[in-house]
Write an enzyme that holds these catalytic residues in place. Structure first.
Site, PDB file in Angstrom:
ATOM      1  NE  ARG A 138      26.917  -8.642  27.401  1.00  0.00           N
ATOM      2  CZ  ARG A 138      27.780  -9.046  26.905  1.00  0.00           C
ATOM      3  NH1 ARG A 138      28.006 -10.550  26.267  1.00  0.00           N
ATOM      4  NH2 ARG A 138      29.114  -8.515  26.980  1.00  0.00           N
ATOM      5  CB  SER A 179      24.401  -2.726  30.507  1.00  0.00           C
ATOM      6  OG  SER A 179      25.725  -2.510  30.600  1.00  0.00           O
ATOM      7  CD  GLU A 249      23.256  -6.108  28.940  1.00  0.00           C
ATOM      8  OE1 GLU A 249      23.916  -6.333  29.979  1.00  0.00           O
ATOM      9  OE2 GLU A 249      23.720  -5.709  28.037  1.00  0.00           O
TER      10      GLU A 249
END
Length: 254
Positions: A138, A179, A249
């Site tokens: 990520r 998220s 995130e």
């Protein structure tokens, strides 16, 4: 142009902010890219925001590879791969976003990630090979504006991968940016948040979803400061309980 992030962003938090439109590949300094605002939390007073023009919404087959504009959205790219029997992006059917943002965060699901199909990116007007982009879970080391991507063409769309990723995705009905936190190594952010009592927890107009504790949702009238406070509270509780420093995130633009 003026964008009202209380309408434009997926979490429906923010207000009208002036955003610059970029219509050519060039080095731009200090800009914060908006894209489709699917994983953005934008302050009402945010500065130096920019969005790509529609010139960067395209998919071109160049024979050995595809060239894709960074404004192209995930569903358009997924459909192209499926319709042309190409593999590597089956998981995109379950994800929102534009190519530029998907690349910067190396978006993915489980073992499937954007980095698997990238050959090179045009950043600030210069092509950079995939090996030099620092792709990891990520994240990436991309600095600057992503304008275009060169993607691999590998035959064999995998229907079973698409279906498996679709089953994994469970979005709440309320507006959210997906998220909120990255999964720490060997664990899940949702499990940690639930363990400290934050599943279904509400702070003003925002809260963590009852369906999935790692989804910060707008319960109606939620604002930027409330979202920031909830994020800080979550990080504090998890660190105090487990000694784990959660990493966002979501991108936060002040």
């Amino acid at each position: 142009m003026l964008i009202d992030f209380s309408r434009y962003s997926s979490v429906k938090i923010g207000g009208p902010v002036q955003v610059r439109v970029l219509d050519e590949c060039a080095p731009y300094v200090g800009v914060q890219m908006v894209g489709l605002a699917n994983n953005l939390l934008v302050a009402p007073e945010a500065k130096n925001l920019a969005i790509l023009s529609k010139n960067f919404d395209y998919i071109a087959d160049l024979g050995t590879h595809l060239e894709v504009g960074a404004r192209t959205n995930a569903q358009k790219l997924f459909s192209y791969y499926k319709n042309h029997d190409l593999q590597g992006l089956e998981f995109l059917n379950a994800l929102p976003g534009s190519v530029g943002g998907l690349m910067k965060m190396n978006a993915g699901m489980k073992a499937y990630e954007m980095k698997e199909v990238v050959e090179a990116l045009n950043i600030n007007g210069q092509w950079v090979e995939a090996a030099d982009l620092g792709f990891a879970y990520r994240t990436s080391n991309i600095q600057g504006v992503v304008f275009k991507a060169r993607l691999k063409k590998r035959k064999g769309f995998r229907q079973e991968v698409q279906q498996a990723c679709q089953r994994m995705r469970c979005h709440p009905r309320n507006p959210s940016f997906g998220s909120c936190f990255k999964n720490p190594v060997g664990d899940f952010a949702g499990r940690l948040l639930e363990a400290v009592g934050l599943r279904g927890f509400r702070l003003g107009g925002v809260g963590f979803s009852q369906e999935h504790a790692n989804f910060l949702i707008n319960l109606g009238g939620g604002d930027f400061d409330e979202a920031l406070k909830l994020i800080a509270l979550a990080k504090e509780r998890v660190f105090n309980a487990f000694g784990i420093a959660l990493e966002e995130e979501v991108c936060i633009y002040h």
